[in-house]
Each structure stands twice: as C-alpha cells, then as structure tokens.
Design an enzyme around this catalytic site. Sequence first.
Site, PDB file in Angstrom:
ATOM      1  N   ASN A   9      -9.466  17.463 -26.624  1.00  0.00           N
ATOM      2  CA  ASN A   9      -8.877  16.476 -27.535  1.00  0.00           C
ATOM      3  C   ASN A   9      -7.409  16.219 -27.185  1.00  0.00           C
ATOM      4  O   ASN A   9      -6.537  16.221 -28.055  1.00  0.00           O
ATOM      5  CB  ASN A   9      -9.023  16.945 -28.991  1.00  0.00           C
ATOM      6  CG  ASN A   9      -8.848  15.802 -29.979  1.00  0.00           C
ATOM      7  OD1 ASN A   9      -8.833  14.634 -29.603  1.00  0.00           O
ATOM      8  ND2 ASN A   9      -8.717  16.144 -31.250  1.00  0.00           N
ATOM      9  N   GLU A  36     -12.108  14.485 -22.983  1.00  0.00           N
ATOM     10  CA  GLU A  36     -11.105  13.842 -23.837  1.00  0.00           C
ATOM     11  C   GLU A  36      -9.692  14.259 -23.416  1.00  0.00           C
ATOM     12  O   GLU A  36      -8.901  14.736 -24.237  1.00  0.00           O
ATOM     13  CB  GLU A  36     -11.347  14.142 -25.312  1.00  0.00           C
ATOM     14  CG  GLU A  36     -12.340  13.184 -25.953  1.00  0.00           C
ATOM     15  CD  GLU A  36     -12.185  13.094 -27.461  1.00  0.00           C
ATOM     16  OE1 GLU A  36     -11.593  12.111 -27.924  1.00  0.00           O
ATOM     17  OE2 GLU A  36     -12.660  14.005 -28.165  1.00  0.00           O
ATOM     18  N   ASP A 169     -19.367  17.544 -23.789  1.00  0.00           N
ATOM     19  CA  ASP A 169     -19.519  17.209 -25.199  1.00  0.00           C
ATOM     20  C   ASP A 169     -20.681  16.229 -25.293  1.00  0.00           C
ATOM     21  O   ASP A 169     -20.543  15.044 -25.010  1.00  0.00           O
ATOM     22  CB  ASP A 169     -18.217  16.588 -25.709  1.00  0.00           C
ATOM     23  CG  ASP A 169     -18.293  16.147 -27.157  1.00  0.00           C
ATOM     24  OD1 ASP A 169     -19.367  16.278 -27.774  1.00  0.00           O
ATOM     25  OD2 ASP A 169     -17.272  15.647 -27.675  1.00  0.00           O
ATOM     26  N   ASN A 171     -22.375  15.328 -27.972  1.00  0.00           N
ATOM     27  CA  ASN A 171     -22.276  14.486 -29.171  1.00  0.00           C
ATOM     28  C   ASN A 171     -23.617  14.284 -29.885  1.00  0.00           C
ATOM     29  O   ASN A 171     -23.812  13.289 -30.589  1.00  0.00           O
ATOM     30  CB  ASN A 171     -21.631  13.137 -28.844  1.00  0.00           C
ATOM     31  CG  ASN A 171     -20.158  13.107 -29.245  1.00  0.00           C
ATOM     32  OD1 ASN A 171     -19.787  13.627 -30.289  1.00  0.00           O
ATOM     33  ND2 ASN A 171     -19.324  12.506 -28.412  1.00  0.00           N
TER      34      ASN A 171
END
Length: 274
Positions: A9, A36, A169, A171
């Site tokens: 992130n 990310e 990730d 998701n």
Amino acid sequence: MKLISWNINGLRAVEKKGIFPEFVSRGTYDIIFLQETKCEMDQLSESLREIPGYTFHLRPSTHKKGYAGVAFYVKNSFSEIHYISGFSHETLLPDEERILTLVYSDPTLGSVAVSGCYFPNGARNSSVRGITNDPTYTNLDYKLEFFSEFHKHMNHLNSLYDCVIVCGDINIAHHPIDIARPEANKKSIGFLPEERSKLDEWVSDGWVDIFRSFEPSTIQYSWWDVISGARMRNIGWRIDSVWCKTQNMFHMKHISYLDQQMGSDHCPIEIVVE
C-alpha cells in the site's frame, strides 16, 4: 528459495514508517514481490532503489500516478534473470500495470517463473479505461475478464517453464473460511459467487492454493479494514495467496502469513521453495 509477497500500500509510505529499506536489506528473503507500490522510479529515494545485494525492478502505472504498480527485489546471486511485463500471451485486455513475472534458472527447480500480480478489486461501479465504450461495462466485468485472461497467462507460463509460482493480492476470498463474516458479505465484492468461481476454475485446472493445501482448516486472514480497526479484532479477509501447479507442490516446503508484520493493511506471505 525464500519468497515474500506483500501488498505494501505504497512503497514510499513504508519507507516513511521506517520499515523499508530495512525489510529488504537484512537479507532474509531471496525474492520480494511488492504490490501497490504507488510510485515511479524517479520518486524513490536512492536507499530504496539501490539496496546492496539486490536488484530492483519496478513496473509503475503509466496512466495514473500513485496508482497500482508492482515490483521485485531479487538477490544478485540469481542467474539468467529476465522479466515479462503484463500478460505472457496475446490479448487485447489491458493489464493496467498489474502483472510482472520474474524468470530465472535454478539448479534444483529448473526454469522458474514467479508471476506476481495485483489483481483488480472490481468494487467501483464505473467503466474501465480502454476496453469498451459500453457504459454498462463495470469494473466487476473487467475483474472477471482479467481473471480469465490471467488463467490463460498461468497456463502459458506453465507450458514454457518447469516451475510456475503465482503470487499476489488476489482480491477474492475463495471460501467461507477465508473471510471473518461470510454471511454478512454474501453480496460484497471480493466474495461474490461469480468471483469465487474464477478460482474454482483454477483449481479444476490443477492449480493449488498452497496455504490451503497445507492448512485446510486454519483460519487465517491477510487483509483488515483500517478504518474500523478490524486488525485488532482479527476481522479480516484472506485475499492474498500463492499458487502453483499440482506437480510442483513437492517443491513447496513451508508457507505462512506474517500477520504480526505491520506497515500495511495487508500482511506479507512467506514461502520456502526447494
């Protein structure tokens, strides 16, 4: 080989928190795949770009600054390294700078492809750039199409290399055990039947969720909502994972979620491959 996959992130954010570059420079991991990253190369400090003993390869978003982006830190001891950006097969579907594959040669494993991906979330109910002018085509439509194309990508890599590892990730929480409140989230993006069925297709095709293979009944999460303080209460989702083909499972020796590692709303996944 010891691999980490982590949605951080924001690479600059974890540097400000004092986690990077130390997380890399202590030398625990051979390959570190980040999702990310939210940056371009010229936005990074030299201490992030030039970590002794490692090479750094960044694939930033080219259409929206501060969005998505993936990267690898790889120990310099690895041989015959090259990278594949995006899907490895021909497709008209844009990958939005979400996919980066590391290919290298290993004396035990043979030719290895580690394909890392930050998969689309699908939550925003809007048209997706560059695919269609149809206003009814949503980000969920794009996500489902992306998973189908990524399945082709996985199989194409599997036809070229001895060992293929997919990480990132994802998701999607695949099964009720992978989400703290499955009943309350039956209609939530990330746990919809049409999303989960995409992972069912992977499994039917011989791909294995490595953690769930080792730990079929263990409750483990990898993402927690920050605003509600869900991590303190362990109300989370397991939406980050590592996959391989059934025939390569004997190379997978250990996998764990480092849920005590702070710095992001996701925790890292650690896997040992021999």
